[in-house]
Write a protein that holds these residues in place. Structure first.
Motif, PDB file in Angstrom:
ATOM      1  N   HIS A   1       0.815  -1.204   0.000  1.00 51.68           N
ATOM      2  CA  HIS A   1       0.000   0.000   0.000  1.00 51.68           C
ATOM      3  C   HIS A   1       0.853   1.261   0.000  1.00 51.68           C
ATOM      4  CE1 HIS A   1      -3.079   2.912   1.359  1.00 51.68           C
ATOM      5  NE2 HIS A   1      -3.953   2.072   0.800  1.00 51.68           N
ATOM      6  N   ALA A   2       1.988   1.228   0.681  1.00 49.44           N
ATOM      7  CA  ALA A   2       2.844   2.419   0.766  1.00 49.44           C
ATOM      8  C   ALA A   2       3.420   2.803  -0.588  1.00 49.44           C
ATOM      9  CB  ALA A   2       3.965   2.180   1.766  1.00 49.44           C
TER      10      ALA A   2
ATOM     11  N   ASP B   1       0.601  -6.259   1.288  1.00 53.48           N
ATOM     12  CA  ASP B   1      -0.335  -6.033   2.395  1.00 53.48           C
ATOM     13  C   ASP B   1      -1.732  -5.589   1.978  1.00 53.48           C
ATOM     14  OD1 ASP B   1       0.072  -3.398   1.597  1.00 53.48           O
ATOM     15  OD2 ASP B   1       1.252  -2.845   3.367  1.00 53.48           O
ATOM     16  N   THR B   2      -1.994  -5.460   0.684  1.00 57.76           N
ATOM     17  CA  THR B   2      -3.294  -4.962   0.237  1.00 57.76           C
ATOM     18  C   THR B   2      -3.657  -5.606  -1.096  1.00 57.76           C
ATOM     19  OG1 THR B   2      -2.846  -2.834   1.298  1.00 57.76           O
ATOM     20  CG2 THR B   2      -4.655  -2.896  -0.286  1.00 57.76           C
ATOM     21  N   ILE B   3      -4.971  -5.806  -1.301  1.00 57.54           N
ATOM     22  CA  ILE B   3      -5.455  -6.323  -2.581  1.00 57.54           C
ATOM     23  C   ILE B   3      -6.551  -5.396  -3.085  1.00 57.54           C
ATOM     24  CG2 ILE B   3      -6.685  -8.220  -3.737  1.00 57.54           C
ATOM     25  CD1 ILE B   3      -5.291 -10.123  -1.776  1.00 57.54           C
ATOM     26  N   ILE B   4      -6.436  -5.018  -4.343  1.00 53.39           N
ATOM     27  CA  ILE B   4      -7.475  -4.237  -4.991  1.00 53.39           C
ATOM     28  C   ILE B   4      -8.265  -5.171  -5.910  1.00 53.39           C
ATOM     29  CG2 ILE B   4      -5.894  -3.521  -6.854  1.00 53.39           C
ATOM     30  CD1 ILE B   4      -7.484  -0.889  -7.033  1.00 53.39           C
TER      31      ILE B   4
ATOM     32  N   VAL C   1      -5.373   0.114   3.357  1.00 58.23           N
ATOM     33  CA  VAL C   1      -4.356  -0.895   3.599  1.00 58.23           C
ATOM     34  C   VAL C   1      -4.976  -2.128   4.264  1.00 58.23           C
ATOM     35  CG1 VAL C   1      -3.716   0.068   5.858  1.00 58.23           C
ATOM     36  CG2 VAL C   1      -2.080  -1.326   4.596  1.00 58.23           C
ATOM     37  N   GLY C   2      -4.578  -3.300   3.819  1.00 60.63           N
ATOM     38  CA  GLY C   2      -5.078  -4.560   4.366  1.00 60.63           C
ATOM     39  C   GLY C   2      -6.368  -5.045   3.740  1.00 60.63           C
TER      40      GLY C   2
END
Length: 424
Positions: A85-86, A127-130, A150-151
């Protein structure tokens, strides 16, 4: 081998019941009768191990705890793209794909992502899924059209079930969904209480078994077939001892053999005032049995107690009365003896669309038909409610439960119903 009920306990029930403030064998409420029965029931103690495929409707003797995390790894909740995410910008470079069962194990450079399928392992550095619906692609690049927090869209390790967590408690009755749950944990067999052994027979010279011709004044013995059905649904081991004539020697032999070999003995007929009293004499001779007149309709006469090591239930001979008393008293008792933690039958209130005639002072279990009208569930009676109208039980799908305080009810009144599906 029998459910344990000490002679002292039951002797106290029989000899001291009349000393209890609310005890009247000739005017027992439904609630009182249930209370007196339930306080003297203890589950069978013997257990057995069964394969998971053979466990449906069995009662757990020990709790099941998980040896696994479920899910066993962080995984994707949907098809999309996994990233850090960052590092999220307007676009990210796609460097590979993770499939369910085929994880992506290569390094993921800065500013890059992977395409990921539902259920696939999420690499530890991401750490993230779109979701793919919030993206568009241009060659090897993915455009992020709506950045998630995030997450997002990651199912975490142990999120459903953690290692050491109690999944199913002792006394839980196994349902189809439980079998799938246990399989997901790798459980191949479970420890359950042994099946309850129940014997039953009818009494009466007028009764004839199905398959035999009727003579003048005779009727077919329907109660044994009704009892077979409800006992089969209850998940017990059944023994149909047939119809026993009103002969003291035959009744005594059948009764004692049944009590010696089974946890529970159920009879229909022979417990009402005015009937041949052979059964009552035998029960007084060999058992400790209470005869009650319940403030209910149908099913006023009921006997309960113990013969040797077996619990005894004497049901009315009237077909509808026998079924009603079984559902209202015997079924919950059987569940408790089987070790089930929850025995209460579900009930709820709906609108009754017809007038119900009733006198105050007793509980009634009228046969009803639950039906859906628009978005609402409603109920109506099956018609004539005579205790000999067995067709009313066949047409019904619920009991309409009317308390002692209820009198005649007008159409549109909210009434309590017990669905048969829930009862069974």
């Amino acid at each position: 081998m029998h459910p344990q009920l000490s002679d002292l306990e039951l002797s106290d029930l029989v000899s001291n019941a009349s000393c209890l403030d609310d005890y009247d064998p000739n005017a027992m409420s439904v609630t009182q009768a249930r209370h007196y029965i339930q306080q003297f029931l203890s589950p069978v103690s013997e257990t057995e191990t069964v394969a998971l495929k053979d466990s449906l409707e069995r009662v757990l003797a020990v709790p099941v705890t998980s040896s696994l995390n479920v899910p066993g790894h962080d995984n994707s909740a949907m098809d999309g793209f996994a990233f850090r995410h960052a590092e999220a910008g307007a676009s990210l470079k796609v460097v590979g794909t993770a499939f369910a069962g085929v994880p992506f194990t290569s390094d993921i450079p800065v500013g890059c992502c992977i395409k990921i399928m539902t259920g696939a392992v999420v690499p530890p550095t991401l750490d993230t899924i779109i979701m793919q619906e919030h993206t568009s692609t241009e060659g090897e690049w993915v455009i992020l059209t709506k950045l998630p927090p995030v997450g997002a869209n990651i199912r975490l390790t142990g999120e459903d079930i953690a290692i050491g967590q109690t999944v199913l408690a002792r006394g839980h009755r196994i349902e189809p969904a439980d079998m799938g749950l246990l399989a997901s944990l790798g459980v191949a067999e479970i420890e359950v209480y042994r099946r309850l052994k129940v014997a039953f027979f009818s009494t009466g010279d007028e009764l004839v078994s199905v398959g035999n011709p009727l003579q003048q004044g005779q009727i077919y013995d329907s109660n044994r077939y009704s009892l077979w059905g409800v006992l089969q649904a209850a998940g017990v081991t059944m023994n149909d001892l047939g119809n026993v004539a009103d002969d003291p020697d035959a009744l005594e032999k059948t009764l004692l053999q049944a009590a010696a070999d089974h946890d529970v003995v159920i009879t229909s007929g022979g417990v009402s005032v005015g009937e041949a009293d052979f059964m009552k004499q035998l029960l007084a001779k060999h058992g400790q049995v209470l005869f009650w007149k319940i403030n209910m309709k149908p099913g006023r006469p009921l006997a309960y107690g113990k013969i040797g090591g077996a619990h005894y239930f004497g049901l009315p001979g009237n077909p509808v009365s026998a079924m009603v008393t079984f559902y209202q008293f015997v079924l919950d008792a059987l569940k408790q003896l089987m070790g089930a933690a929850s025995v209460a039958s579900p009930s709820f209130k709906v609108e009754c669309v017809n007038t119900i005639k009733k006198a105050t002072g007793r509980t009634e279990f009228q046969r009803g038909i639950l039906f859906k009208e628009g978005e609402d569930w409603k109920v109506k009676t099956t018609g004539e409610q005579g205790s000999g109208i067995l067709s009313s039980m066949s047409r019904a799908n619920c009991f309409i439960v009317l308390s002692e305080k209820n009198g005649t009810l007008v159409a549109g009144t909210m009434v309590e119903v017990q669905p048969f599906h829930g009862v069974c």
